[in-house]
Design a protein around this motif. Structure first.
Motif, PDB file in Angstrom:
ATOM      1  N   LYS A 159      -7.380  20.799  49.213  1.00  0.00           N
ATOM      2  CA  LYS A 159      -7.500  19.723  48.241  1.00  0.00           C
ATOM      3  C   LYS A 159      -7.297  20.309  46.833  1.00  0.00           C
ATOM      4  O   LYS A 159      -7.775  21.413  46.552  1.00  0.00           O
ATOM      5  CB  LYS A 159      -8.892  19.104  48.356  1.00  0.00           C
ATOM      6  CG  LYS A 159      -9.080  17.862  47.572  1.00  0.00           C
ATOM      7  CD  LYS A 159     -10.457  17.270  47.879  1.00  0.00           C
ATOM      8  CE  LYS A 159     -10.610  15.971  47.149  1.00  0.00           C
ATOM      9  NZ  LYS A 159     -11.887  15.341  47.493  1.00  0.00           N
TER      10      LYS A 159
ATOM     11  N   ARG B 239     -16.168  17.826  63.738  1.00  0.00           N
ATOM     12  CA  ARG B 239     -16.064  18.539  62.464  1.00  0.00           C
ATOM     13  C   ARG B 239     -14.706  18.328  61.808  1.00  0.00           C
ATOM     14  O   ARG B 239     -14.363  19.018  60.843  1.00  0.00           O
ATOM     15  CB  ARG B 239     -16.267  20.056  62.677  1.00  0.00           C
ATOM     16  CG  ARG B 239     -17.527  20.489  63.410  1.00  0.00           C
ATOM     17  CD  ARG B 239     -18.771  20.495  62.567  1.00  0.00           C
ATOM     18  NE  ARG B 239     -18.724  21.348  61.431  1.00  0.00           N
ATOM     19  CZ  ARG B 239     -19.264  22.574  61.366  1.00  0.00           C
ATOM     20  NH1 ARG B 239     -19.873  23.086  62.402  1.00  0.00           N
ATOM     21  NH2 ARG B 239     -19.204  23.260  60.246  1.00  0.00           N
TER      22      ARG B 239
ATOM     23  N   ALA C 200     -13.553  16.077  59.876  1.00  0.00           N
ATOM     24  CA  ALA C 200     -13.562  15.601  58.486  1.00  0.00           C
ATOM     25  C   ALA C 200     -13.496  16.766  57.501  1.00  0.00           C
ATOM     26  O   ALA C 200     -13.031  16.595  56.370  1.00  0.00           O
ATOM     27  CB  ALA C 200     -14.801  14.761  58.225  1.00  0.00           C
ATOM     28  N   GLU C 201     -13.927  17.936  57.918  1.00  0.00           N
ATOM     29  CA  GLU C 201     -13.919  19.106  57.034  1.00  0.00           C
ATOM     30  C   GLU C 201     -12.509  19.583  56.706  1.00  0.00           C
ATOM     31  O   GLU C 201     -12.301  20.279  55.713  1.00  0.00           O
ATOM     32  CB  GLU C 201     -14.742  20.238  57.657  1.00  0.00           C
ATOM     33  CG  GLU C 201     -16.209  19.856  57.793  1.00  0.00           C
ATOM     34  CD  GLU C 201     -17.021  20.873  58.560  1.00  0.00           C
ATOM     35  OE1 GLU C 201     -16.754  22.087  58.408  1.00  0.00           O
ATOM     36  OE2 GLU C 201     -17.926  20.455  59.299  1.00  0.00           O
ATOM     37  N   TRP C 202     -11.525  19.224  57.507  1.00  0.00           N
ATOM     38  CA  TRP C 202     -10.141  19.622  57.239  1.00  0.00           C
ATOM     39  C   TRP C 202      -9.615  18.985  55.957  1.00  0.00           C
ATOM     40  O   TRP C 202      -8.737  19.540  55.305  1.00  0.00           O
ATOM     41  CB  TRP C 202      -9.225  19.245  58.409  1.00  0.00           C
ATOM     42  CG  TRP C 202      -9.406  20.124  59.599  1.00  0.00           C
ATOM     43  CD1 TRP C 202     -10.141  19.856  60.706  1.00  0.00           C
ATOM     44  CD2 TRP C 202      -8.866  21.427  59.796  1.00  0.00           C
ATOM     45  NE1 TRP C 202     -10.090  20.909  61.580  1.00  0.00           N
ATOM     46  CE2 TRP C 202      -9.310  21.894  61.042  1.00  0.00           C
ATOM     47  CE3 TRP C 202      -8.037  22.253  59.031  1.00  0.00           C
ATOM     48  CZ2 TRP C 202      -8.958  23.136  61.564  1.00  0.00           C
ATOM     49  CZ3 TRP C 202      -7.681  23.490  59.547  1.00  0.00           C
ATOM     50  CH2 TRP C 202      -8.140  23.919  60.790  1.00  0.00           C
ATOM     51  N   SER C 203     -10.141  17.821  55.593  1.00  0.00           N
ATOM     52  CA  SER C 203      -9.611  17.109  54.428  1.00  0.00           C
ATOM     53  C   SER C 203      -9.865  17.851  53.115  1.00  0.00           C
ATOM     54  O   SER C 203      -9.208  17.569  52.114  1.00  0.00           O
ATOM     55  CB  SER C 203     -10.211  15.707  54.343  1.00  0.00           C
ATOM     56  OG  SER C 203     -11.605  15.785  54.119  1.00  0.00           O
ATOM     57  N   THR C 204     -10.767  18.813  53.113  1.00  0.00           N
ATOM     58  CA  THR C 204     -11.058  19.554  51.878  1.00  0.00           C
ATOM     59  C   THR C 204     -10.395  20.922  51.830  1.00  0.00           C
ATOM     60  O   THR C 204     -10.508  21.618  50.819  1.00  0.00           O
ATOM     61  CB  THR C 204     -12.577  19.749  51.711  1.00  0.00           C
ATOM     62  OG1 THR C 204     -13.075  20.504  52.822  1.00  0.00           O
ATOM     63  CG2 THR C 204     -13.291  18.414  51.634  1.00  0.00           C
ATOM     64  N   LEU C 205      -9.680  21.296  52.868  1.00  0.00           N
ATOM     65  CA  LEU C 205      -9.143  22.662  52.949  1.00  0.00           C
ATOM     66  C   LEU C 205      -8.212  23.020  51.802  1.00  0.00           C
ATOM     67  O   LEU C 205      -8.403  24.013  51.133  1.00  0.00           O
ATOM     68  CB  LEU C 205      -8.454  22.899  54.290  1.00  0.00           C
ATOM     69  CG  LEU C 205      -7.988  24.322  54.560  1.00  0.00           C
ATOM     70  CD1 LEU C 205      -9.141  25.305  54.454  1.00  0.00           C
ATOM     71  CD2 LEU C 205      -7.353  24.415  55.920  1.00  0.00           C
TER      72      LEU C 205
ATOM     73  N   ARG D  17      -7.832  21.495  43.241  1.00  0.00           N
ATOM     74  CA  ARG D  17      -9.076  21.874  42.578  1.00  0.00           C
ATOM     75  C   ARG D  17      -9.208  21.169  41.243  1.00  0.00           C
ATOM     76  O   ARG D  17      -8.232  20.992  40.525  1.00  0.00           O
ATOM     77  CB  ARG D  17      -9.111  23.377  42.349  1.00  0.00           C
ATOM     78  CG  ARG D  17      -9.133  24.152  43.620  1.00  0.00           C
ATOM     79  CD  ARG D  17      -9.194  25.609  43.332  1.00  0.00           C
ATOM     80  NE  ARG D  17      -9.109  26.358  44.577  1.00  0.00           N
ATOM     81  CZ  ARG D  17      -8.928  27.644  44.641  1.00  0.00           C
ATOM     82  NH1 ARG D  17      -8.801  28.342  43.538  1.00  0.00           N
ATOM     83  NH2 ARG D  17      -8.867  28.242  45.797  1.00  0.00           N
TER      84      ARG D  17
END
Length: 105
Positions: free
Chosen positions: A76, A67, A69-74, A78
């Motif tokens: 990011k 999981r 890859a989900e860190w890259s959107t934390l 807007r």
């Protein structure tokens, strides 16, 4: 639109619960996930019980669960969602403009 505000301990507990649910869905034990993550089993058990864990170890757990890859959107940036986001309104004046003295006759 409704907003639900959580305290940091509540958010940590929810995150630990989600990790536990993911672990159980895979049929893994706590010891198995701890070993895959490279963290001590006692540390992992404490995480599931309290939600407290270091960021580095949480990243290791997320990597073991595939999981990461989900860190890259934390955090990011807007995208703008309205014109006000692009060009915010200017602050309103708190005092009126000075008037020029009128000549009285």
């Amino acid at each position: 639109m409704s907003f639900t505000l959580y305290t940091p301990p509540e958010m940590s507990a929810q995150l630990a619960d989600r990790v536990r649910q993911d672990r159980l869905a895979r049929g893994w034990t706590q010891a198995g996930l701890a070993a895959r993550s490279g963290i001590p089993i006692a540390t992992y058990r404490l995480f599931e019980q309290t939600g407290q864990i270091s960021l580095e170890r949480l990243i290791a757990i997320s990597s073991a669960l595939s999981r990461s890859a989900e860190w890259s959107t934390l955090f990011k940036p807007r995208a703008a969602q309205s014109l006000d986001d692009i060009d915010p309104p200017r602050p309103t004046r708190k005092r009126g403009r000075r008037s020029t003295p009128s000549t009285s006759r």
